[in-house]
Scaffold this active site. Structure first.
Site, PDB file in Angstrom:
ATOM      1  N   HIS A  39       0.852  -1.206   0.000  1.00 28.38           N
ATOM      2  CA  HIS A  39       0.000   0.000   0.000  1.00 28.38           C
ATOM      3  C   HIS A  39       0.881   1.246   0.000  1.00 28.38           C
ATOM      4  O   HIS A  39       0.569   2.237  -0.671  1.00 28.38           O
ATOM      5  CB  HIS A  39      -0.885   0.038   1.257  1.00 28.38           C
ATOM      6  N   ARG A 190      -3.297 -10.445   4.299  1.00 29.77           N
ATOM      7  CA  ARG A 190      -3.673 -11.785   4.776  1.00 29.77           C
ATOM      8  C   ARG A 190      -2.460 -12.639   5.137  1.00 29.77           C
ATOM      9  O   ARG A 190      -2.633 -13.717   5.712  1.00 29.77           O
ATOM     10  CB  ARG A 190      -4.542 -12.497   3.737  1.00 29.77           C
TER      11      ARG A 190
END
Ligand code: PAF
Length: 288
Positions: A39, A190
């Protein structure tokens, strides 16, 4: 400096409209939070190209099936705010579920046809409609902008590009390269679910992509040959359960009769209870 934290659609829309009226361009990074350097790389790309950088943090219930990890999805807004600030984000839009879906289940959905049904869509039939719907809603909140998405979710990027083109949305979609851990595992929120043994074994996805790239570079134009090279690597790892491995056309994501000069390799496998995806470009035939 810590980014401003906005939670309502109205205040976010008016702030960004005002900045655009003053001549600023807006860079937008949609996320579900629990940020990592993947990100961060999108935020830095936005920072380099836009005057105002906004990131959304919203774990979107619409894109999770009932059996999936919506309740467990990792969340840490304070840490996210710090990481976003360190990567040049000016404004975080972090709405509640009620703010985004005040009438409960949506009656209107955005569905991107056959781009959504294969690969991830085959395992997660409602996923891309949930993604396309929330992303188009977020685009309506943020307004005209350059929007940054990671190539890690390659099919998602294709779906969003097509949605923007089909709906003439005033958005420039920018795809950014995958950011990997030192051993080659693609960064993902995740990855925190992986046990130490599964985390060590997860590098098998990168090794499978390398095997596929090698087969393609060696001149294999039959997609099945390239897919088999990837499959062999994953099936040799006892902790991994392959979902799919494929060599596809980079734009349509369909399997052609023969690969053109460049294929996209797609892979998904389960390690323990964690399903991981990865992909890479694969030039076909010897370079030059
Ligand atoms: O890639 C994600 O994190 C999500 O799918 C997105 C694009 C933020 C939509 O919820």
């Amino acid at each position: 400096m810590a980014p401003a934290l906005l939670t309502t659609i109205d205040e976010t829309r008016s702030l960004l409209d005002e900045r655009r009226r003053d001549g600023a361009t807006v860079g937008f990074v949609p996320t579900m939070g629990y940020l990592h350097d993947g990100h961060g790389s999108l935020m830095r790309a936005a920072r380099a190209e836009a005057e105002v950088v906004v990131a959304s943090i919203f774990v979107n219930p619409l894109q999770f099936a009932a059996s999936e990890d919506l309740g467990d999805y990792p969340r840490d807004l304070d840490r996210d705010r710090e990481l976003a600030g360190a990567n040049g984000v000016d404004v975080i839009f972090a709405p509640s579920v009620d703010e985004m879906y005040p009438f409960g289940p949506v009656l209107t959905a955005v569905s991107v046809g056959e781009l959504s049904t294969a690969w991830e869509g085959a395992s997660r039939p409602t996923h891309f409609t949930g993604v396309a719907t929330v992303v188009s809603k977020l685009f309506n909140v943020v307004g005209p902008c350059r929007a940054y998405f990671g190539e890690k979710d390659y099919q998602q990027l294709a779906v969003i590009r097509r949605m923007v083109a089909d709906l003439s949305a005033p958005i420039a979609v920018v795809g950014c390269p995958i950011v990997r851990e030192p051993d080659g595992l693609a960064m993902s929120s995740r990855n925190v679910y992986l046990s130490p043994a599964d985390r060590a074994a997860a590098v098998v996805l990168r090794r499978a992509l390398d095997a596929g790239r090698e087969a393609a570079a060696g001149g294999a134009t039959d997609p099945a040959t390239v897919a088999a090279a990837m499959t062999d690597v994953v099936t040799a790892e006892p902790r991994a359960e392959l979902d799919y491995a494929a060599a596809v056309d980079p734009d349509t994501l369909t399997v052609p009769d023969r690969l053109g000069s460049e294929a996209r390799l797609l892979i998904a496998a389960r390690l323990g209870r964690t399903r991981l995806i990865d992909n890479d470009a694969a030039p076909v035939g010897p370079a030059g």
